[in-house]
Design a protein around this motif. Structure first.
Motif, PDB file in Angstrom:
ATOM      1  N   TRP A  43       0.886  -1.160   0.000  1.00 15.85           N
ATOM      2  CA  TRP A  43       0.000   0.000   0.000  1.00 15.85           C
ATOM      3  C   TRP A  43       0.922   1.207   0.000  1.00 15.85           C
ATOM      4  N   SER A  73      -0.808  -1.044  -4.435  1.00 15.91           N
ATOM      5  CA  SER A  73      -2.073  -0.330  -4.391  1.00 15.91           C
ATOM      6  C   SER A  73      -1.766   1.099  -3.976  1.00 15.91           C
ATOM      7  N   SER A  75      -2.640   4.953  -2.770  1.00 21.37           N
ATOM      8  CA  SER A  75      -3.611   5.637  -1.928  1.00 21.37           C
ATOM      9  C   SER A  75      -3.327   7.126  -1.938  1.00 21.37           C
ATOM     10  N   SER A  81      -6.911   4.711   3.608  1.00 16.89           N
ATOM     11  CA  SER A  81      -8.338   4.376   3.624  1.00 16.89           C
ATOM     12  C   SER A  81      -8.977   4.417   2.241  1.00 16.89           C
ATOM     13  N   ASP A  82      -8.213   4.817   1.238  1.00 18.84           N
ATOM     14  CA  ASP A  82      -8.741   4.781  -0.126  1.00 18.84           C
ATOM     15  C   ASP A  82      -7.763   4.065  -1.035  1.00 18.84           C
ATOM     16  N   VAL A  83      -8.233   3.781  -2.231  1.00 17.98           N
ATOM     17  CA  VAL A  83      -7.406   3.171  -3.264  1.00 17.98           C
ATOM     18  C   VAL A  83      -7.660   3.938  -4.554  1.00 17.98           C
ATOM     19  N   SER A  90     -10.293   7.974  -6.791  1.00 18.35           N
ATOM     20  CA  SER A  90     -10.220   7.458  -5.436  1.00 18.35           C
ATOM     21  C   SER A  90     -11.506   6.728  -5.057  1.00 18.35           C
ATOM     22  N   ARG A  93     -11.248   2.060   0.488  1.00 19.51           N
ATOM     23  CA  ARG A  93     -10.636   0.736   0.521  1.00 19.51           C
ATOM     24  C   ARG A  93     -11.591  -0.222   1.233  1.00 19.51           C
ATOM     25  N   LYS A  94     -11.768  -1.391   0.683  1.00 22.78           N
ATOM     26  CA  LYS A  94     -12.688  -2.379   1.258  1.00 22.78           C
ATOM     27  C   LYS A  94     -11.936  -3.338   2.147  1.00 22.78           C
TER      28      LYS A  94
END
Length: 94
Positions: A43, A73, A75, A81-83, A90, A93-94
Protein backbone atom coordinates in the motif's frame (compact mmCIF):
# COMPACT_ATOMS: atom_id res chain seq x y z
CA UNK A 1 -6.57 -15.51 2.56
CA UNK A 2 -6.09 -11.79 1.72
CA UNK A 3 -2.59 -10.53 1.05
CA UNK A 4 -0.80 -8.90 3.98
CA UNK A 5 -0.19 -5.20 3.26
CA UNK A 6 3.21 -3.57 3.59
CA UNK A 7 2.45 0.11 4.12
CA UNK A 8 4.89 2.59 2.60
CA UNK A 9 4.70 6.36 2.85
CA UNK A 10 6.99 8.68 0.92
CA UNK A 11 6.95 12.06 2.61
CA UNK A 12 7.34 15.36 0.73
CA UNK A 13 10.79 15.89 2.27
CA UNK A 14 11.98 12.49 0.99
CA UNK A 15 11.75 10.64 4.28
CA UNK A 16 10.21 7.16 4.33
CA UNK A 17 7.76 5.46 6.67
CA UNK A 18 7.39 1.68 6.61
CA UNK A 19 4.46 0.12 8.48
CA UNK A 20 4.14 3.24 10.64
CA UNK A 21 7.82 3.65 11.57
CA UNK A 22 10.51 5.87 10.04
CA UNK A 23 12.85 3.85 7.84
CA UNK A 24 15.69 4.08 5.35
CA UNK A 25 15.69 3.01 1.74
CA UNK A 26 17.99 0.10 2.62
CA UNK A 27 15.67 -1.10 5.39
CA UNK A 28 12.75 -0.86 2.98
CA UNK A 29 14.71 -2.89 0.39
CA UNK A 30 15.45 -5.52 3.02
CA UNK A 31 11.76 -5.74 4.01
CA UNK A 32 10.51 -5.92 0.42
CA UNK A 33 13.07 -8.61 -0.44
CA UNK A 34 11.36 -10.81 2.18
CA UNK A 35 7.93 -10.36 0.64
CA UNK A 36 6.14 -12.95 -1.44
CA UNK A 37 4.02 -11.65 -4.33
CA UNK A 38 1.39 -14.27 -3.51
CA UNK A 39 1.11 -13.25 0.14
CA UNK A 40 1.93 -9.54 0.26
CA UNK A 41 0.77 -6.31 -1.31
CA UNK A 42 2.28 -2.84 -0.99
CA UNK A 43 0.00 0.00 0.00
CA UNK A 44 1.77 3.13 -1.25
CA UNK A 45 1.11 6.74 -0.31
CA UNK A 46 3.08 9.80 -1.43
CA UNK A 47 2.62 13.03 0.48
CA UNK A 48 1.93 16.07 -1.68
CA UNK A 49 1.36 13.85 -4.71
CA UNK A 50 0.17 16.78 -6.80
CA UNK A 51 3.61 18.47 -6.59
CA UNK A 52 5.31 18.95 -9.97
CA UNK A 53 8.17 16.61 -8.99
CA UNK A 54 8.19 13.78 -6.46
CA UNK A 55 11.12 13.38 -4.07
CA UNK A 56 13.88 11.38 -5.83
CA UNK A 57 13.44 8.50 -3.37
CA UNK A 58 9.86 7.94 -4.62
CA UNK A 59 11.13 6.40 -7.86
CA UNK A 60 13.63 4.30 -5.93
CA UNK A 61 10.82 2.92 -3.76
CA UNK A 62 8.66 2.04 -6.76
CA UNK A 63 11.60 0.35 -8.49
CA UNK A 64 12.29 -1.79 -5.40
CA UNK A 65 8.66 -2.91 -5.27
CA UNK A 66 8.44 -3.61 -9.01
CA UNK A 67 11.73 -5.54 -9.03
CA UNK A 68 10.31 -7.89 -6.39
CA UNK A 69 7.02 -8.07 -8.35
CA UNK A 70 4.91 -7.26 -5.31
CA UNK A 71 1.42 -6.00 -6.21
CA UNK A 72 0.99 -2.32 -5.37
CA UNK A 73 -2.07 -0.33 -4.39
CA UNK A 74 -1.90 3.47 -4.52
CA UNK A 75 -3.61 5.64 -1.93
CA UNK A 76 -4.20 9.38 -1.77
CA UNK A 77 -4.77 9.32 2.00
CA UNK A 78 -2.05 8.87 4.61
CA UNK A 79 -4.21 6.38 6.53
CA UNK A 80 -4.53 4.21 3.36
CA UNK A 81 -8.34 4.38 3.62
CA UNK A 82 -8.74 4.78 -0.13
CA UNK A 83 -7.41 3.17 -3.26
CA UNK A 84 -6.70 4.89 -6.57
CA UNK A 85 -8.01 2.99 -9.58
CA UNK A 86 -6.45 2.81 -13.07
CA UNK A 87 -8.32 5.97 -14.10
CA UNK A 88 -6.90 7.92 -11.14
CA UNK A 89 -10.18 7.92 -9.22
CA UNK A 90 -10.22 7.46 -5.44
CA UNK A 91 -12.48 4.78 -3.91
CA UNK A 92 -12.87 3.69 -0.26
CA UNK A 93 -10.64 0.74 0.52
CA UNK A 94 -12.69 -2.38 1.26
Amino acid sequence: MPATPVKIKVMANGSLVLDGAPTTLQQLKDRISQCDPANNVVWYYRENSDAPEPPPVALDVLNVVMKQRIPISLSSKPDFSDVIDNAGVSHPRK
